[in-house]
Design a protein around this motif. Sequence first.
Motif, mmCIF file in Angstrom:
data_model
loop_
_atom_site.group_PDB
_atom_site.id
_atom_site.type_symbol
_atom_site.label_atom_id
_atom_site.label_comp_id
_atom_site.label_asym_id
_atom_site.label_seq_id
_atom_site.Cartn_x
_atom_site.Cartn_y
_atom_site.Cartn_z
ATOM 1 N N SER A 63 42.229 48.497 35.971
ATOM 2 C CA SER A 63 41.586 47.179 35.848
ATOM 3 C C SER A 63 41.324 46.835 34.388
ATOM 4 C CB SER A 63 40.267 47.136 36.626
ATOM 5 O OG SER A 63 40.505 47.170 37.997
ATOM 6 N N PHE A 64 40.829 47.821 33.634
ATOM 7 C CA PHE A 64 40.570 47.566 32.225
ATOM 8 C C PHE A 64 41.880 47.322 31.478
ATOM 9 C CE2 PHE A 64 39.722 48.663 27.801
ATOM 10 C CZ PHE A 64 38.667 47.802 27.558
ATOM 11 N N ALA A 65 42.929 48.072 31.819
ATOM 12 C CA ALA A 65 44.240 47.861 31.191
ATOM 13 C C ALA A 65 44.770 46.460 31.524
ATOM 14 C CB ALA A 65 45.229 48.931 31.655
ATOM 15 N N HIS A 99 36.949 35.600 37.026
ATOM 16 C CA HIS A 99 37.375 34.213 37.226
ATOM 17 C C HIS A 99 38.617 33.834 36.428
ATOM 18 C CE1 HIS A 99 34.147 33.117 39.871
ATOM 19 N NE2 HIS A 99 33.257 33.593 39.010
ATOM 20 N N VAL A 100 38.768 34.387 35.258
ATOM 21 C CA VAL A 100 39.883 33.983 34.399
ATOM 22 C C VAL A 100 41.086 34.909 34.546
ATOM 23 C CG1 VAL A 100 40.584 33.589 32.010
ATOM 24 C CG2 VAL A 100 38.314 32.910 32.780
ATOM 25 N N CYS A 101 40.807 36.189 34.682
ATOM 26 C CA CYS A 101 41.902 37.173 34.686
ATOM 27 C C CYS A 101 42.164 37.777 36.062
ATOM 28 C CB CYS A 101 41.592 38.298 33.695
ATOM 29 S SG CYS A 101 41.300 37.698 32.021
ATOM 30 N N GLY A 102 41.306 37.493 37.032
ATOM 31 C CA GLY A 102 41.471 38.070 38.354
ATOM 32 C C GLY A 102 41.239 39.571 38.364
ATOM 33 N N VAL A 103 40.443 40.064 37.414
ATOM 34 C CA VAL A 103 40.173 41.497 37.282
ATOM 35 C C VAL A 103 38.701 41.743 37.595
ATOM 36 C CG1 VAL A 103 40.044 43.420 35.653
ATOM 37 C CG2 VAL A 103 41.978 41.843 35.558
ATOM 38 N N ASP A 104 38.470 42.664 38.511
ATOM 39 C CA ASP A 104 37.098 43.043 38.840
ATOM 40 C C ASP A 104 36.745 44.329 38.111
ATOM 41 O OD1 ASP A 104 36.477 40.921 40.624
ATOM 42 O OD2 ASP A 104 37.715 41.886 42.155
#
Length: 136
Positions: A63-65, A99-104
């Motif tokens: 997710s961080f990557a 919201h912007v990147c779709g990453v939780d």
Amino acid sequence: MIICLEFSHYDVKSSNTISAKDFALSMVASADINHINKLLDRVDNLGNDPDLGVRITFEEFKSFADLRRRLEPLAMAIFNYGKVNGLLTKQDLKRAAHHVCGVDLTDRVVNIIFHVFDTNHDGNLSSEEFVRALQR
């Protein structure tokens, strides 16, 4: 997949998790050389905080990557989600990533990010410093 290789580099016991310190090292590995010593000191201090003695899963690492790969839209969003003075709270960062990147991002990951990059310990990230560190 390079992400898998990098994760397995830190996951020497094949436990499918890595230490918070190894995760933090992976974050600062590409930081601005002018700030690397300060960031490495912050990574070394991770062990002094019992709340940060956590293990990071491959999903959290990935997710961080993913967030790093979407840095340009994240940087723009940070300035919208952050306070007027360019400072981000933990919730601001999580909201912008989602919201912007779709990453939780999990709370564990966010806590480590803040430990490493909140250099003045005020509970906020300087959005400019954070983005600059991740851009390299």
